[in-house]
Design an enzyme around this catalytic site. Sequence first.
Site, mmCIF file in Angstrom:
data_model
loop_
_atom_site.group_PDB
_atom_site.id
_atom_site.type_symbol
_atom_site.label_atom_id
_atom_site.label_comp_id
_atom_site.label_asym_id
_atom_site.label_seq_id
_atom_site.Cartn_x
_atom_site.Cartn_y
_atom_site.Cartn_z
ATOM 1 N N ASP A 1 0.843 -1.193 0.000
ATOM 2 C CA ASP A 1 0.000 0.000 0.000
ATOM 3 C C ASP A 1 0.880 1.245 0.000
ATOM 4 O OD1 ASP A 1 -2.351 -1.450 0.102
ATOM 5 O OD2 ASP A 1 -2.411 -1.489 2.280
ATOM 6 N N ASP B 1 -4.568 -3.112 5.187
ATOM 7 C CA ASP B 1 -5.017 -2.653 6.507
ATOM 8 C C ASP B 1 -6.531 -2.613 6.653
ATOM 9 O OD1 ASP B 1 -5.572 -0.580 4.813
ATOM 10 O OD2 ASP B 1 -4.339 0.913 5.840
ATOM 11 N N ASP C 1 -9.211 -5.856 2.300
ATOM 12 C CA ASP C 1 -7.914 -6.421 1.910
ATOM 13 C C ASP C 1 -7.768 -7.880 2.334
ATOM 14 O OD1 ASP C 1 -6.862 -4.097 0.708
ATOM 15 O OD2 ASP C 1 -6.371 -3.269 2.678
#
Length: 512
Positions: free
Chosen positions: A113, A392, A396
Site C-alpha cells: 500500500d 489494513d 484487503d
Amino acid sequence: VIFFYLVIKKFEDFSRTKCILSIVGFFVVFMAMVLGLFYHLHTGADVSSLLTYTMQTLMIAVTLIVVAVPEGLPMAVTLSLAYSMRRMLKTNNLVRKMHACETMGATTVICTDKTGTLTQNLMSVDDMKVYGDTQKEILYEGIAVNSTASIDFSDKSKPQILGNPTEGALLLWLNKQGTNYRSIRENIKTLSEVPFSTERKYMATVVESIALKGKKILYVKGAPEIVFGLCKKTSVSKEDVDKELAEYQNRAMRTLGFAYQVLEDGDKAIDGNKITADNLCFIGIAAIADPVRADVPAAVKECVDAGISVKIVTGDTPGTAKEIARQIGLWDDHKDTERNIITGPEFAALSDKELRERILDFKIISRARPMDKKRLVETLQEKGQVVAVTGDGTNDAPALKAAHVGLSMGDGTSVAKEASDITIIDSSFESIGRAVMWGRSLYQNIQRFILFQMTVNVAACLIVLAGAFMGTESPLTVTQMLWVNLIMDTFAAMALASLPPTDRVMKDKPRN
C-alpha cells in the site's frame, strides 16, 4: 519388537519412503549377519561367541539408524522459527503464523500500500480550492457531518485523529478555521447516509441543515473526478479541474472533491447506497499532503538490490502514485513507461492471458480496488513468484489470505490482522525489509544445522563401515555414537538455530 518400535518413533515425522528405505537397509544388514552366523557354524566356531558377536552387530546396526537419521532437524527448524518470532518482534514484526518467518526470506514480490506504509500517514490539508459563490457555512457543514472521523483534543498541542486519517485532516483544517465540528454534529439531524466504498469512490450524507435553516441538503465527498461527474451545476470547466488535479497529484497530494444539493419535497437523493440526486452543485477540491517516510527510499532500494520486485497498489490517482514512486526511487522517468503503470479499471479489463504477459512489468496500480489486489496476487503466484502483500482494511482480507505472506498494518482493522501472517506494528516498509532479512538468515541457520548433521552422520557411518571392512570391532562403540548423537541434536541445534541475522543476506537474490 524393540527395533520396530524405534523405527516407528524415529520416522513419525519423516516420509514413508525414508522409513521403507531404512527398514530395507536394516534387513540387508540383518541378512548379512545371518549368513555370517551360518558360515561360522559351518566352520565350527563357538556358539556363545557367535551369539555375542551377533548381538553386538545388531546393536551397532540399530545405533547406526539412530545416528544416521537427523531426528534433531524438526527440533532445529522449530527452534529457529520460534527464536526468530521472538526477536522479530523487536523489529516491529508481530509474527502470527510461524511459517511466515521462513517464507519471507524467499519472497520475490512485495505488493505494498501507499498510505501509512510508504508515507507517514500524517495528513494535512495543503490547499482548499472553492469554486463559485458557495457559502463557507455549507462547505464547513458538509465537512463536519459527511465524515466518520473525530479528533481527540486531550493534548491540545498534538491532537489525535480517531478514524480515517484523510477525514481527520479535513476536521483539523476545519478547526483551524475556527469552526467546531462537534457542535455542528450535535445540533444537526442526520436523515440518511451512504458509507464510503472503494468501488464507488465517494460517500454521502443527507441532513436537515443548520446553515440553511432546516432545509434538507445532500453532501457528497470523494474522488474529484467521480464527484465532478455526478454534478449538473458547476462554475468551473472539466479542463480547469483536471489541470488543478494534475498539479496537486504531481506534488504527490491526495485530492478530494465536494458537492451538495438542496433537496425539495419529493426529490430523491439516495437509493440502495447510491446517489440518485440529479442536480448536484460542485463546491471545490481539497489537496491533502502526506509526506514520504524518511527511511522508505533506503528500505525500497535494499529490497530491490536483494532481487525483490516492489509494486505499489493504491486507491490514489496515477499522478499521485507515480510521484510517490519517484520519491522513493521506484519510478525512473527515463526508463519506465506507461507499460509499468495501470489503473484499476484498466487492470480489471485485461484478460487473464494479457495479464500474465504484463504482470511482471507493473510497478504501480492506481485507483485499485480490493479484488484487483487479490487478482494481482493470484496471477503473480501463477507466474511462479513468492508474493508478500500488505493491507489494513477489511476489504484487503481476500488478498492477505491468498498471498504466501499476508502483512497487516498495526493500525489496520482486526479482520485484516486475522487474515494476515505477520502484523507490521509501525506500518513501515522498513520493517518489511527487516522481515525479509530475518527470513533469509533463518534459512541459512537451518542450512548450517543440516550441514553439521550430515557431516557427523556420514563420518560416523564411514568409520563403522571402514571397521567392518578391516574385519575388526567397530572403531566407535554404541555408547560413543549415542553420546555424539545426543550432543549434536541438542546443544548444536540450539547454538546454530540462534545465530543472529546479518545484513549480508540482503545482497543475495531470492532462493528457489
